[in-house]
Design an enzyme around this catalytic site. Sequence first.
Site, PDB file in Angstrom:
ATOM      1  N   ASP A  37     -19.821 -14.235  -5.112  1.00  0.00           N
ATOM      2  CA  ASP A  37     -20.516 -14.707  -6.444  1.00  0.00           C
ATOM      3  C   ASP A  37     -21.171 -16.163  -5.921  1.00  0.00           C
ATOM      4  O   ASP A  37     -22.415 -15.684  -5.432  1.00  0.00           O
ATOM      5  CB  ASP A  37     -19.357 -15.046  -7.308  1.00  0.00           C
ATOM      6  CG  ASP A  37     -20.026 -15.336  -8.722  1.00  0.00           C
ATOM      7  OD1 ASP A  37     -21.144 -15.343  -9.006  1.00  0.00           O
ATOM      8  OD2 ASP A  37     -19.183 -15.625  -9.537  1.00  0.00           O
ATOM      9  N   GLY A  93      -7.862 -10.139  -4.538  1.00  0.00           N
ATOM     10  CA  GLY A  93      -8.823  -9.161  -5.118  1.00  0.00           C
ATOM     11  C   GLY A  93      -9.115  -8.044  -4.031  1.00  0.00           C
ATOM     12  O   GLY A  93      -9.627  -6.894  -4.220  1.00  0.00           O
ATOM     13  N   VAL A 121     -17.106  -8.723 -13.403  1.00  0.00           N
ATOM     14  CA  VAL A 121     -16.746  -7.170 -13.455  1.00  0.00           C
ATOM     15  C   VAL A 121     -15.387  -7.324 -13.155  1.00  0.00           C
ATOM     16  O   VAL A 121     -14.544  -8.389 -12.575  1.00  0.00           O
ATOM     17  CB  VAL A 121     -17.484  -6.738 -12.361  1.00  0.00           C
ATOM     18  CG1 VAL A 121     -19.098  -6.397 -12.733  1.00  0.00           C
ATOM     19  CG2 VAL A 121     -17.414  -7.283 -10.830  1.00  0.00           C
ATOM     20  N   LYS A 154     -23.185 -10.476  -5.680  1.00  0.00           N
ATOM     21  CA  LYS A 154     -24.068 -10.764  -6.768  1.00  0.00           C
ATOM     22  C   LYS A 154     -25.315 -11.419  -6.246  1.00  0.00           C
ATOM     23  O   LYS A 154     -25.441 -12.461  -5.919  1.00  0.00           O
ATOM     24  CB  LYS A 154     -23.201 -11.452  -7.755  1.00  0.00           C
ATOM     25  CG  LYS A 154     -21.888 -11.045  -8.363  1.00  0.00           C
ATOM     26  CD  LYS A 154     -21.581 -11.886  -9.580  1.00  0.00           C
ATOM     27  CE  LYS A 154     -20.261 -11.199 -10.130  1.00  0.00           C
ATOM     28  NZ  LYS A 154     -19.531 -12.110 -10.969  1.00  0.00           N
TER      29      LYS A 154
HETATM   30  P1  IMP Z   1     -17.160 -17.156  -5.114  1.00  0.00           P
HETATM   31  O1  IMP Z   1     -16.736 -18.423  -4.489  1.00  0.00           O
HETATM   32  O2  IMP Z   1     -18.127 -17.644  -6.489  1.00  0.00           O
HETATM   33  O3  IMP Z   1     -18.252 -16.425  -4.253  1.00  0.00           O
HETATM   34  O4  IMP Z   1     -16.297 -16.366  -5.889  1.00  0.00           O
HETATM   35  C1  IMP Z   1     -15.531 -15.494  -5.137  1.00  0.00           C
HETATM   36  C2  IMP Z   1     -14.308 -15.310  -5.733  1.00  0.00           C
HETATM   37  O5  IMP Z   1     -14.069 -15.356  -7.107  1.00  0.00           O
HETATM   38  C3  IMP Z   1     -13.928 -13.740  -5.635  1.00  0.00           C
HETATM   39  O6  IMP Z   1     -13.257 -13.605  -4.352  1.00  0.00           O
HETATM   40  C4  IMP Z   1     -13.084 -13.367  -6.716  1.00  0.00           C
HETATM   41  O7  IMP Z   1     -11.795 -13.440  -6.507  1.00  0.00           O
HETATM   42  C5  IMP Z   1     -13.657 -14.146  -7.708  1.00  0.00           C
HETATM   43  N1  IMP Z   1     -14.872 -13.563  -8.530  1.00  0.00           N
HETATM   44  C6  IMP Z   1     -16.368 -13.878  -8.577  1.00  0.00           C
HETATM   45  N2  IMP Z   1     -16.891 -13.040  -9.199  1.00  0.00           N
HETATM   46  C7  IMP Z   1     -15.898 -12.257  -9.710  1.00  0.00           C
HETATM   47  C8  IMP Z   1     -16.150 -11.285 -10.584  1.00  0.00           C
HETATM   48  O8  IMP Z   1     -17.132 -10.561 -11.499  1.00  0.00           O
HETATM   49  N3  IMP Z   1     -14.893 -10.512 -11.253  1.00  0.00           N
HETATM   50  C9  IMP Z   1     -13.722 -10.886 -10.777  1.00  0.00           C
HETATM   51  N4  IMP Z   1     -13.537 -11.949  -9.840  1.00  0.00           N
HETATM   52  C10 IMP Z   1     -14.687 -12.621  -9.357  1.00  0.00           C
END
Ligand code: IMP
Length: 197
Positions: free
Chosen positions: A124, A65, A174, A152
Amino acid sequence: MTGTESLSAEPGAFEAAVYSRSEDPHLGAVVVSAEALQGRISELGAAITRDYAGRVPLLVGVLKGACFFLADLARAIELPVEIDFMAVSSYGNSTRTSGVVRIVKDLDAELSGRHVLIVEDIVDSGLTLSYLKRNLAARHPASLDVVALLVKKGLQPVDLQLKYEGFEIPPDFVIGYGLDVAERYRNLPYLATYVED
Ligand code: IMP
């Protein structure tokens, strides 16, 4: 389209040609425009240039990403930088976190004594980042900080101490500017919400 025609294309024509809102029911509202992304990345680059003056930061991009963000950010930093990539998997093909973070590709660089800046696309739950910070801190860098393009707000259980933040966005899923659903939409030049079935 020929090379000559693409030179004279109106701004926005590329976006319309690749993904069309009328033909793709999953493509939702624009969350951050291409112009706003580039403007904010210039500001982040200027702040990093100031803060890391006299040092050679190692930018650690989190694949896949963050690759678009890292490429634009690196060019907005007016210092010599080095780049490396790590791949972690936390979501698979779903839009919900699995709660499991796995290193799929590790760094090539040694971190000992380096000024490491983790370049993250989106925070996230913060699970991926807190795992990465713990993992990289154990490799004895001289400093370890984070630049996250998107956060977020309100979803992270712990304070992740992000040194640089691009945009605070609502908690919708997103797509675009590197972010995907099952590997699609990464090359959308702006961020949009993903409309589920
Ligand atoms: P976290 O561990 O929940 O903070 O998620 C982090 C990873 O999840 C990011 O590096 C993204 O690869 C993926 N991710 C989280 N939210 C989104 C989104 O809204 N769209 C696309 N990928 C997301």
